[in-house]
Design an enzyme around this catalytic site. Structure first.
Site, PDB file in Angstrom:
ATOM      1  N   HIS A   1      42.010  35.733  39.578  1.00 38.49           N
ATOM      2  CA  HIS A   1      41.012  36.806  39.558  1.00 38.49           C
ATOM      3  C   HIS A   1      40.198  36.783  38.267  1.00 38.49           C
ATOM      4  O   HIS A   1      40.680  36.361  37.218  1.00 38.49           O
ATOM      5  CB  HIS A   1      41.646  38.180  39.824  1.00 38.49           C
ATOM      6  CG  HIS A   1      42.404  38.789  38.692  1.00 38.49           C
ATOM      7  ND1 HIS A   1      43.701  39.232  38.819  1.00 38.49           N
ATOM      8  CD2 HIS A   1      42.064  39.065  37.411  1.00 38.49           C
ATOM      9  CE1 HIS A   1      44.110  39.744  37.679  1.00 38.49           C
ATOM     10  NE2 HIS A   1      43.136  39.653  36.802  1.00 38.49           N
TER      11      HIS A   1
ATOM     12  N   ASP B   1      35.215  45.970  33.419  1.00 39.14           N
ATOM     13  CA  ASP B   1      35.965  46.867  34.299  1.00 39.14           C
ATOM     14  C   ASP B   1      36.589  48.034  33.555  1.00 39.14           C
ATOM     15  O   ASP B   1      36.608  48.082  32.327  1.00 39.14           O
ATOM     16  CB  ASP B   1      37.056  46.087  35.052  1.00 39.14           C
ATOM     17  CG  ASP B   1      37.765  45.055  34.175  1.00 39.14           C
ATOM     18  OD1 ASP B   1      37.959  45.323  32.977  1.00 39.14           O
ATOM     19  OD2 ASP B   1      38.127  43.981  34.690  1.00 39.14           O
TER      20      ASP B   1
ATOM     21  N   GLU C   1      39.928  40.452  43.029  1.00 41.16           N
ATOM     22  CA  GLU C   1      41.143  39.824  43.521  1.00 41.16           C
ATOM     23  C   GLU C   1      40.816  38.771  44.590  1.00 41.16           C
ATOM     24  O   GLU C   1      39.705  38.735  45.124  1.00 41.16           O
ATOM     25  CB  GLU C   1      42.070  40.894  44.111  1.00 41.16           C
ATOM     26  CG  GLU C   1      42.453  42.006  43.143  1.00 41.16           C
ATOM     27  CD  GLU C   1      43.478  41.587  42.098  1.00 41.16           C
ATOM     28  OE1 GLU C   1      43.814  40.389  42.025  1.00 41.16           O
ATOM     29  OE2 GLU C   1      43.952  42.471  41.356  1.00 41.16           O
TER      30      GLU C   1
ATOM     31  N   ASN D   1      46.462  34.770  39.529  1.00 44.88           N
ATOM     32  CA  ASN D   1      46.035  34.527  40.917  1.00 44.88           C
ATOM     33  C   ASN D   1      44.563  34.120  40.994  1.00 44.88           C
ATOM     34  O   ASN D   1      43.980  34.095  42.074  1.00 44.88           O
ATOM     35  CB  ASN D   1      46.304  35.756  41.786  1.00 44.88           C
ATOM     36  CG  ASN D   1      45.511  36.985  41.348  1.00 44.88           C
ATOM     37  OD1 ASN D   1      44.761  36.945  40.373  1.00 44.88           O
ATOM     38  ND2 ASN D   1      45.689  38.088  42.059  1.00 44.88           N
TER      39      ASN D   1
END
Length: 234
Positions: A131, A63, A136, A129
């Site tokens: 990810h 990313d 997400e 979380n």
């Protein structure tokens, strides 16, 4: 899914390097998928110190922040150059272009790169979380490289890298979950107590888009490397 629990981040990073080194020296690894953030920093430091010959290895990255130039100290281009590329020679290295103005074209360009350079080993970290990359909770398991709106929790976790909170980007380009799952082998690294719940959901929970990393249960060759704290809820 193979689970390896180690004493600390250094031991876990060395274990990951062993797997990567074996793949490179055997000729099985031509393309290495890389991650950013604090999790893989020790792995990259150990790789730099090692005798592993990477000059015939191509790298791809998961990313990049939208809107940041490659020479911006907060960009992942800059991170990779500082930690690895300026210290270790690779054949070629690819990252999404954070300055691309046409998001759709940039995502298609990066997918073309991934198809030309199939990933043999993909290194992953994991968010609190669940990810992976910047995928997400709620991201489709069929997603390819896409432009992502970063959640408040992800921006909060990353704000320590920026001088001001308002400087934290709101969007990123990220390999999609399907793009990640196309890798032949995946190494997931997680260190610290704050990753324990996400690891529990990844390994023991249902395969569900609300914990993106849980999709790794469906991959044929995943090695999860943890320290004792990250493994504490298993």
């Amino acid at each position: 899914m193979q689970l390896i629990t180690t004493e600390n981040k250094l031991a876990g990073s060395k274990k990951a390097l062993e797997i990567i080194e074996k793949g490179i020296t055997s000729g099985e690894v031509n393309t290495l998928g890389l991650a950013t953030g604090s999790t893989p920093e020790t792995l990259y430091a150990e790789l730099v110190k090692s005798d592993v010959d990477t000059k015939n290895v191509t790298t791809t990255n998961l990313d990049e922040y939208v809107g940041l130039a490659a020479n911006d100290p907060n960009s992942y281009h800059y991170y990779m150059n500082e930690l690895l590329f300026s210290k270790k020679a690779f054949k070629e290295s690819f990252l999404p272009n954070g300055e691309a103005t046409d998001a759709e074209a940039e995502c298609a360009r990066y997918e073309e790169i991934l198809s030309e350079h199939p990933i043999d080993i993909q290194v992953l970290g994991i968010g609190t979380n669940g990810h992976i990359g910047f995928n997400e909770p709620g991201t489709s398991f069929d997603s390819l490289t896409h432009k992502v709106v970063l959640t408040d929790s992800t921006r909060e976790a990353n704000k320590r890298f920026f001088e001001r909170e308002e400087d934290v980007p709101t969007h990123a380009y990220s390999m999609g979950i399907k793009s990640i799952m196309n890798a032949k082998k995946i190494i997931l690294l997680a260190f610290g107590e704050n990753k324990a719940q996400a690891i529990k959901e990844t390994i023991k929970g249902p395969v569900d888009v609300n914990c993106p990393a849980s999709v790794l249960q469906n991959h044929p060759d995943v090695t999860v490397i943890l320290d004792n704290e990250a493994a504490s809820l298993l």
